[in-house]
Structures are given as structure tokens and as C-alpha cells.
Write a protein that holds these residues in place. Structure first.
Motif, PDB file in Angstrom:
ATOM      1  N   GLU A 161       0.836  -1.208   0.000  1.00 13.86           N
ATOM      2  CA  GLU A 161       0.000   0.000   0.000  1.00 13.86           C
ATOM      3  C   GLU A 161       0.867   1.253   0.000  1.00 13.86           C
ATOM      4  O   GLU A 161       0.564   2.235  -0.658  1.00 13.86           O
ATOM      5  N   ASN A 162       1.943   1.216   0.769  1.00 15.69           N
ATOM      6  CA  ASN A 162       2.782   2.406   0.911  1.00 15.69           C
ATOM      7  C   ASN A 162       3.982   2.391  -0.018  1.00 15.69           C
ATOM      8  O   ASN A 162       4.900   3.185   0.165  1.00 15.69           O
ATOM      9  N   GLU A 163       3.991   1.462  -0.959  1.00 13.52           N
ATOM     10  CA  GLU A 163       5.119   1.345  -1.898  1.00 13.52           C
ATOM     11  C   GLU A 163       6.445   1.300  -1.164  1.00 13.52           C
ATOM     12  O   GLU A 163       7.386   2.031  -1.476  1.00 13.52           O
ATOM     13  N   ALA A 164       6.502   0.474  -0.147  1.00 13.40           N
ATOM     14  CA  ALA A 164       7.740   0.360   0.632  1.00 13.40           C
ATOM     15  C   ALA A 164       8.173  -1.092   0.642  1.00 13.40           C
ATOM     16  O   ALA A 164       7.411  -1.996   0.285  1.00 13.40           O
ATOM     17  N   GLY A 165       9.408  -1.304   1.017  1.00  7.63           N
ATOM     18  CA  GLY A 165       9.930  -2.658   1.145  1.00  7.63           C
ATOM     19  C   GLY A 165      10.700  -2.774   2.446  1.00  7.63           C
ATOM     20  O   GLY A 165      11.331  -1.814   2.883  1.00  7.63           O
ATOM     21  N   ALA A 166      10.646  -3.948   3.060  1.00  6.22           N
ATOM     22  CA  ALA A 166      11.319  -4.129   4.346  1.00  6.22           C
ATOM     23  C   ALA A 166      12.788  -4.427   4.109  1.00  6.22           C
ATOM     24  O   ALA A 166      13.158  -5.095   3.148  1.00  6.22           O
ATOM     25  N   ARG A 167      13.620  -3.908   4.971  1.00  5.98           N
ATOM     26  CA  ARG A 167      15.049  -4.192   4.896  1.00  5.98           C
ATOM     27  C   ARG A 167      15.479  -5.046   6.085  1.00  5.98           C
ATOM     28  O   ARG A 167      16.291  -5.932   5.967  1.00  5.98           O
ATOM     29  N   ILE A 168      14.951  -4.736   7.263  1.00  3.24           N
ATOM     30  CA  ILE A 168      15.230  -5.563   8.439  1.00  3.24           C
ATOM     31  C   ILE A 168      13.886  -5.970   9.038  1.00  3.24           C
ATOM     32  O   ILE A 168      13.023  -5.127   9.281  1.00  3.24           O
ATOM     33  N   LEU A 169      13.734  -7.249   9.250  1.00  3.32           N
ATOM     34  CA  LEU A 169      12.505  -7.764   9.838  1.00  3.32           C
ATOM     35  C   LEU A 169      12.841  -8.434  11.152  1.00  3.32           C
ATOM     36  O   LEU A 169      13.920  -9.015  11.316  1.00  3.32           O
ATOM     37  N   CYS A 170      11.923  -8.340  12.095  1.00  2.00           N
ATOM     38  CA  CYS A 170      12.150  -8.995  13.378  1.00  2.00           C
ATOM     39  C   CYS A 170      10.904  -9.796  13.724  1.00  2.00           C
ATOM     40  O   CYS A 170       9.805  -9.248  13.791  1.00  2.00           O
ATOM     41  N   LEU A 171      11.083 -11.078  13.908  1.00  2.00           N
ATOM     42  CA  LEU A 171       9.970 -11.954  14.278  1.00  2.00           C
ATOM     43  C   LEU A 171      10.163 -12.342  15.738  1.00  2.00           C
ATOM     44  O   LEU A 171      11.187 -12.917  16.094  1.00  2.00           O
ATOM     45  N   THR A 172       9.209 -11.978  16.591  1.00  2.00           N
ATOM     46  CA  THR A 172       9.300 -12.307  18.008  1.00  2.00           C
ATOM     47  C   THR A 172       8.340 -13.452  18.292  1.00  2.00           C
ATOM     48  O   THR A 172       7.150 -13.343  17.996  1.00  2.00           O
ATOM     49  N   LEU A 173       8.862 -14.523  18.834  1.00  2.00           N
ATOM     50  CA  LEU A 173       8.035 -15.673  19.177  1.00  2.00           C
ATOM     51  C   LEU A 173       7.927 -15.711  20.698  1.00  2.00           C
ATOM     52  O   LEU A 173       8.942 -15.822  21.389  1.00  2.00           O
ATOM     53  N   ARG A 174       6.721 -15.586  21.189  1.00  2.77           N
ATOM     54  CA  ARG A 174       6.508 -15.550  22.632  1.00  2.77           C
ATOM     55  C   ARG A 174       6.082 -16.933  23.070  1.00  2.77           C
ATOM     56  O   ARG A 174       5.136 -17.490  22.531  1.00  2.77           O
ATOM     57  N   ARG A 175       6.788 -17.471  24.070  1.00  2.00           N
ATOM     58  CA  ARG A 175       6.458 -18.820  24.516  1.00  2.00           C
ATOM     59  C   ARG A 175       5.427 -18.771  25.638  1.00  2.00           C
ATOM     60  O   ARG A 175       5.180 -17.722  26.230  1.00  2.00           O
ATOM     61  N   VAL A 176       4.881 -19.932  25.945  1.00  2.00           N
ATOM     62  CA  VAL A 176       3.861 -20.004  26.990  1.00  2.00           C
ATOM     63  C   VAL A 176       4.460 -19.584  28.329  1.00  2.00           C
ATOM     64  O   VAL A 176       3.811 -18.940  29.152  1.00  2.00           O
ATOM     65  N   ASP A 177       5.711 -19.940  28.567  1.00  2.00           N
ATOM     66  CA  ASP A 177       6.331 -19.625  29.861  1.00  2.00           C
ATOM     67  C   ASP A 177       6.925 -18.219  29.864  1.00  2.00           C
ATOM     68  O   ASP A 177       7.861 -17.949  30.595  1.00  2.00           O
ATOM     69  N   GLN A 178       6.387 -17.335  29.038  1.00  2.00           N
ATOM     70  CA  GLN A 178       6.745 -15.909  28.987  1.00  2.00           C
ATOM     71  C   GLN A 178       8.127 -15.640  28.410  1.00  2.00           C
ATOM     72  O   GLN A 178       8.528 -14.503  28.288  1.00  2.00           O
ATOM     73  N   GLY A 179       8.856 -16.681  28.112  1.00  2.00           N
ATOM     74  CA  GLY A 179      10.143 -16.462  27.449  1.00  2.00           C
ATOM     75  C   GLY A 179       9.880 -16.043  26.012  1.00  2.00           C
ATOM     76  O   GLY A 179       8.817 -16.337  25.459  1.00  2.00           O
ATOM     77  N   SER A 180      10.811 -15.360  25.414  1.00  2.00           N
ATOM     78  CA  SER A 180      10.574 -14.999  24.019  1.00  2.00           C
ATOM     79  C   SER A 180      11.866 -15.158  23.235  1.00  2.00           C
ATOM     80  O   SER A 180      12.962 -15.110  23.782  1.00  2.00           O
TER      81      SER A 180
END
Lengths: 189, 495
Positions: free
Chosen positions: B262-281
Motif C-alpha cells: 500500500e505504501n510502496e515500501a519494502g522491508a530491509r530488516i525484519l524482526c519476528l518475536t516468538l513468545r512462549r507459553v512460559d513468557q520467554g521470548s
């Protein structure tokens, strides 16, 4: 996957790169290796803008990078400099990756550190040329060949024939030195 | 809305201090007070005072260096918060906000109730807040800074009459000049003849007065929120399989890439955060070699990172954020080999996740005739290939640190006439060579405009005479001689 050893191994690799008229090359080294490639020296063989360098921390990493690059298939050729011998598993993995990505891989090895998985192994050494100045006369010796015979050639690279009209010409001349029978015209692609 | 102590309040929110507290900023080589809390104000300190003086006044003063850029960020956050009252919110100076609440006061039960709500919330957040509400922007500013309150449109002139002229957002010079003339309040100023004032102080003063009184319009410029590139996914049941996490990531990527498109942009750095059940991430950072927004391609690059995650008892929340975004306009698809270039970018990214994106480099030419400084290695992901590799003389294919040559002591290595020709016999790397043909010399002088002692210690020995030496043993070496300290070195090897 091919291997080359000897003092003229970088020149062998550069000439092998020069056989590809399009595409980029990846040259994988370990970051601690001191001897730098000189782009000005490479320029007669191949445009340095087409070369990408990858500096890995350890040999395991550089092998992983080379495998990934070979398998990907977006490159024309991958050159990897190794410092310790490859075991059969590592060599075979590189070989399979090169087959899967349909990319030529060239491994610059120290003398006597070849792996059994390589298709061919070459030894390249410079030879003094008494006739011409600025010569790149070399002695290329194929010391292992899985699909053919062994042989020795004296070759000279001639950057002068590099022009737009002669793009496809092989700029490598096989010369017959005195006292040595002429080799065949077959060249590694 | 005026936050009189925005900077100190911001710092004190994190670590409350009961003593006099100031923030200092270095201006003109002096530490000056940038912002201070009420306790410090009560002790007689004021803004712009020198920090050394302030410490003399008040020995138990607590101080911190000011961080104006963080204050600006905090103000931007407050601006976003203030959109809860009305959609038109702009920033006013460094420590204020201006809201156009026309038509939204009834949602909070009237003007009074709205201001009370603002005050309560600011107090709870630990922020000092002064409010002014009026029919014009200038009047609201004056009220907020000098006399908190609400001015109805028909009482505007009455409300502003007794305020000092400084309430018109004047600079210090005009303010002082007006004080000297005896025009101390806005009422005085409004009653004075306009033409002489305009001649004396310029049209600006009259405009300000008219704006405050509502005779001249002034708009509130609201700021558009920058697009936010973050999406998240909460799962009803935790998942642990790589394929499940990949499916989740795929869903997140679809949403994120749609927004990027939509904004005619592209990502250069992406960060995927996975949150675990025991609050660790666990965070997976993906640095891309080129800006892109194709979900299928990015997903494949996440494979390696996701397969390394320890899921523990399961992952129940995922968040994907594009940390660095670059403009990426829509491109015309052509028949040229664009696909192959894309493939190369993917490969660089893929290798970059393993050895670091900055370790994949390419040669770029540098304008220097010193051989080892004639090129530079630049990260391939952040540079375009450069050309112009023409050298008039042959150059070695390999360069190394100069290695001294050990040769037999002859007239060519020391003494008279040394350096006119390379040695006949020499040994290098424990190999003995006989010179068969030598070409040279090519004299290269150190670049005097660079501090060679500091930056290029190798070139301290002065000029070098380079020779291309072809040995009888075959190797073609690049030797140089340093006439100022007569020795031979090997620096490279030709093909």
C-alpha cells in the motif's frame, strides 16, 4: 566441483571465471587469510565488479556459505579457498550442491589437501617465458580426473583479444613448449 | 496543552527523585540548566542558569544530562496519545501540543470535564500540565502559559486583556521594547495605534495580536501518523512444530507485505518475536540484502531462523515487525534478467543470515595510486557495483603485506648503486629464486596529503621503486626497493 592447487591457483580461478561472459562470481575466503585479492590485478581477466567476496569466520562457515551459493544457482561460479583438508562428507556435500544448482565450484586447496569427491584436480604453476614479456605462461596439469585422462598443458592468457566482437573467443592459448608434446585443445568450462 | 517540565518529568517518571533535580545541556561550552523540577525551582534556580552556579546555590542538587532527541520522541508519543481527545493534534514548540477540539468536547461531557480528564490523566502519568482553551490558537497558548482557563469566544478580549504581552509568543527583544514603551499587557497593546506599532516592530507583532484576538485565522496543522509496520498473531493453543510456526509467519507476512505494498515500501530488516507459553521470548532478526515485500520469498529466508528456535512448551504469540523500511516503488516488469538479480539478492540475504550481511563484500575503486589502497571492500548489500578498473601497468593478482627479501650481500642489495636492479638471486618464503627478467622501476611515492605516520605506517619508509621480476623458477613477483632505507621487499604475485 573442481579443485586447483599450486602457486598459480588464483590465476587459474580468475581465468576460469573469465570463461563465463555473464553472471556474478562468489569468492569465499576466511577472514583471517592475509593475502588479499587485488581487483586491479584481476581486471584483465574478469571485471572486478562481477565478483562478490564472502568472508567467513571459520572453515565450517565458509563451506556452508559455498554450499548455499552453489545450490542456489544464481551465480556463474563459486570459488572457495580452503586451508584444511575436506573430509569425504564435506567434499561430497559441495559436489551435490554444485550438481543441484548447476553451478561450477572451484576449490583452491593447499598442496596435497584434495578431497576424494572432486571431479577434477589441477595443479597450476607459472612458467618462465623466455620469448615474451608480460607473459602469463603457465603449466596446467590435471592430476585427477574422474571422467577422463590426465594431461599437461602449457597455456597463456591473452587479455588483448578481449573485445566486444570477440566476446565468445576463448582467450586462452595453448602453447607447445620446447621439448614437450602439444596437449589437447580441451579446456575446463 | 503545555507541559512546563516535559524533560524532567520524562526522566523522573523512570526514576523518581525527591531532591532538587535538573537536566543540564551543554551550550556554548557551558553546562546550563535545561529543565528543572518544582523542588529545584523552589530553591531559586531557573532555566538557562549555569550549572556551576546552580550547584553553588544548592549543594544537594541532582543532575542528569539532557537528551533533547528523546524529549522530542516523548512529545511525539504524547501527541499520539492526545488523539484520544480529537483527531486534529499538532505539536507546539518543544513542550506543547495544540488540539482542535471543535465538535469533540461533548464526547467528554463538555469543555470543563474534558480539561479535568486531561489533568487527571497527566497527573497519573506524572506530568505537569497547563491547559488553555480558547477560540483561537494564540489565545489558547497565552492562557496555557500565563493563566490557565477557558475563554469563551465572546469573552476572549476580556480574558486576554490583563495578560502580559509575552503571551503573544513574542521574542525577548520585542517583549523588552514593548515593556519600555509602557505597553505591558495585551489590553494596552490592543488599545495602542496600530500603524506606529507596525512601523516600529514590523507586521509580525500586529499579526500575532490579530491571531490571538481571532481577527486573523490560524490553523492547527495535524501530523499524519507514520505507517506502522508491525503485525501480531495470538494463538488459542500453543504450537511447537516448525511447520506450524512457518504457517503463522506466513500469515503475518501476508498482512505485513500488503501494508508495505500500500505504501510502496519494502522491508530491509525484519524482526519476528516468538513468545512462549512460559513468557520467554525468542527473536529472529532477518536482514535483507535488498528491500522486498514478496511474502513467499521472505518466508523462505525465515526458514533457517525458525528451525533453530527452541519452542519449549509451545509458542502462543507471534509478532512480526519491519524495523527498517525503505521506499520500493512499483517496477515495470521487463524481459531483462531482473529475476536473476532478485535471486542474487536472496542469496546474499541467505548467506548474510549465516555470516553477517556486512561480510559479503564487493570491490569498489578508490582514487589512489597506492596499490593496496586503490580499492575498498564495501558490503554488497549496501553498495552498487562500481567500474573503472583500468591500470596502465600490469598489477599483481595477489597482494600481501610487504615481506622482506633475503638475498646474498652483493653490490645490488647494499652500497653504491643499490636498487638500480633487483638482486640476481634472492630467497623469499624459504624459496630461492634466480631473476630471469625484471621490468621496472615504477616509482610510487607516498601520498603526502595523508598522514602516513598515523594511517599508513608501511609507507613511512618513503618512496618505493616497484619491479616486476620474472624468475627462472616461474613465479612472477612484484618486488619493491625503498631507496631511503635500502632493502628489497615482495608485495605481490602476478598471474
Amino acid at each position: 566441483m573442481h579443485e586447483v592447487c599450486g602457486p598459480a591457483a588464483p590465476a587459474f580461478a580468475a581465468i576460469a571465471c573469465a570463461q563465463h561472459t555473464r553472471g556474478q562470481f562468489l569468492w569465499v575466503r576466511e577472514s583471517w587469510q592475509g593475502e588479499a585479492l587485488n581487483p586491479a590485478g584481476l581486471a584483465p581477466f574478469v571485471d572486478p565488479a562481477r565478483i562478490l567476496l564472502a568472508h567467513a569466520g571459520r572453515q565450517a562457515e565458509s563451506l556452508a556459505v559455498a554450499e548455499e551459493a552453489l545450490r542456489h544457482g544464481a551465480l556463474a561460479m563459486v570459488v572457495i579457498e580452503i586451508t584444511r583438508p575436506l573430509d569425504l562428507r564435506e567434499g561430497r556435500r559441495l559436489q551435490l550442491a554444485a550438481g543441484a544448482g548447476d553451478t561450477v565450484g572451484l576449490c583452491i586447496i593447499p598442496e596435497g589437501m584434495g578431497s576424494n569427491a572432486a571431479r577434477t584436480r589441477w595443479r597450476a604453476a607459472p612458467v618462465f617465458d623466455s620469448e615474451r614479456q608480460d607473459s602469463t605462461l603457465m603449466r596446467w596439469e590435471i592430476i585427477k580426473n574422474k571422467a577422463g585422462t590426465l594431461g599437461t598443458w602449457h597455456v597463456r592468457f591473452d587479455p588483448k583479444t578481449r573485445s566486444e566482437t570477440h566476446r565468445e573467443t576463448n582467450r586462452l592459448h595453448v602453447v607447445s613448449p620446447a621439448g614437450n608434446g602439444p596437449g589437447s585443445e580441451g579446456m575446463p568450462g | 496543552m503545555w507541559f512546563p517540565r516535559l524533560a524532567t518529568d520524562r526522566v523522573l517518571r523512570a526514576c523518581p527523585v525527591e531532591a532538587p533535580f535538573v537536566l543540564t545541556l551543554k551550550q556554548n561550552n557551558t553546562d546550563k540548566l535545561y529543565c528543572l523540577n518544582t523542588c529545584a525551582e523552589r530553591a531559586g534556580l531557573h532555566r538557562g542558569m549555569r550549572f556551576a552556579d546552580a550547584r553553588a546555590f544548592c549543594p544537594d542538587l541532582v543532575s542528569r544530562p539532557a537528551r533533547p532527541e528523546q524529549d522530542a520522541r516523548f512529545q511525539a508519543a504524547l501527541r499520539r496519545w492526545a488523539t484520544r481527545y480529537c483527531p486534529w493534534v499538532g505539536r507546539e514548540g518543544e513542550d506543547g501540543l495544540v488540539l482542535d477540539v471543535t465538535g469533540s468536547t461533548h464526547l467528554f461531557g463538555g469543555e470543563e470535564a474534558m480539561l479535568d480528564d486531561m489533568r487527571q490523566r497527566a497527573e497519573r502519568a506524572g506530568l505537569a500540565l497547563r491547559l488553555g482553551l480558547a477560540g483561537t490558537r494564540g489565545a489558547a497558548w497565552a492562557l496555557a502559559h500565563f493563566e490557565e482557563g477557558i475563554a469563551a469566544p465572546d469573552e476572549l478580549r476580556q480574558a486576554l486583556k490583563d495578560l502580559p504581552v509575552a503571551a503573544l509568543r513574542l521574542d525577548a527583544e520585542t517583549d523588552t521594547a514593548l515593556q519600555r514603551l509602557g505597553l505591558r499587557t495585551i489590553g494596552n497593546l490592543a488599545a495602542a495605534a496600530r500603524a506606529p506599532l507596525a512601523r516600529r516592530f514590523g507586521q509580525d507583532l500586529i499579526t500575532r495580536l490579530d491571531r490571538a484576538m481571532g481577527d486573523y485565522p490560524e490553523t492547527v496543522a495535524p501530523e499524519a501518523d507514520p505507517p506502522h509496520y508491525g503485525v501480531r498473531l495470538t494463538l488459542p493453543e500453543p504450537v511447537g512444530l516448525v511447520s506450524d510456526v512457518m504457517a503463522g509467519a506466513s500469515r503475518l507476512l501476508d498482512a505485513l507485505c500488503a501494508r508495505l505494498r500500500e505504501n510502496e515500501a519494502g522491508a530491509r530488516i525484519l524482526c519476528l518475536t516468538l513468545r512462549r507459553v512460559d513468557q520467554g521470548s525468542h527473536q529472529i532478526e532477518l536482514r535483507l540484502a535488498a528491500a522486498m515485500r514478496d511474502p513467499a520469498r521472505i518466508l523462505r529466508l525465515f526458514e533457517r531462523g525458525i528451525s533453530e528456535v527452541d519452542a519449549g512448551f509451545g509458542i502462543d504469540r507471534m509478532r512480526l515487525e519491519a524495523i527498517l523500511v525503505e521506499p520500493l516503488p512499483v517496477e515495470q516488469i521487463s524481459i531483462t534478467a531482473r529475476a536473476r538479480a532478485n535471486g542474487l539478492d536472496d542469496l546474499i540475504t541467505r548467506i548474510g543470515t549465516r555470516i553477517g550481511l556486512e561480510n559479503i563484500q564487493r570491490f569498489l575503486p578508490v582514487d589512489s595510486h597506492i596499490p593496496e589502497h586503490g580499492f575498498v571492500l564495501a558490503p554488497a548489500a549496501h553498495s552498487a557495483p562500481g567500474g573503472g578498473w583500468i591500470s596502465s601497468r600490469p598489477r599483481p593478482i595477489r597482494l600481501f603485506e610487504p615481506e622482506p627479501v633475503i638475498g646474498p650481500v652483493t653490490s645490488s642489495t647494499t652500497g653504491e648503486g643499490a636498487g638500480t636492479f633487483p638482486p640476481e638471486r634472492f630467497s623469499w618464503r624459504r624459496m630461492v629464486f634466480n631473476t630471469a627478467r625484471s621490468t621496472g622501476p615504477e616509482r610510487i611515492a607516498p601520498e603526502w596529503w595523508i598522514d602516513n605516520d598515523h594511517w599508513r605506517p608501511h609507507w613511512r619508509s618513503g618512496v618505493r621503486d616497484y619491479w616486476r621480476v620474472e624468475t627462472r623458477q616461474g613465479r612472477r613477483l612484484w618486488l619493491f626497493f625503498t631507496p631511503q632505507s635500502p632493502r628489497w621487499f615482495v608485495q605481490g604475485e602476478f598471474a
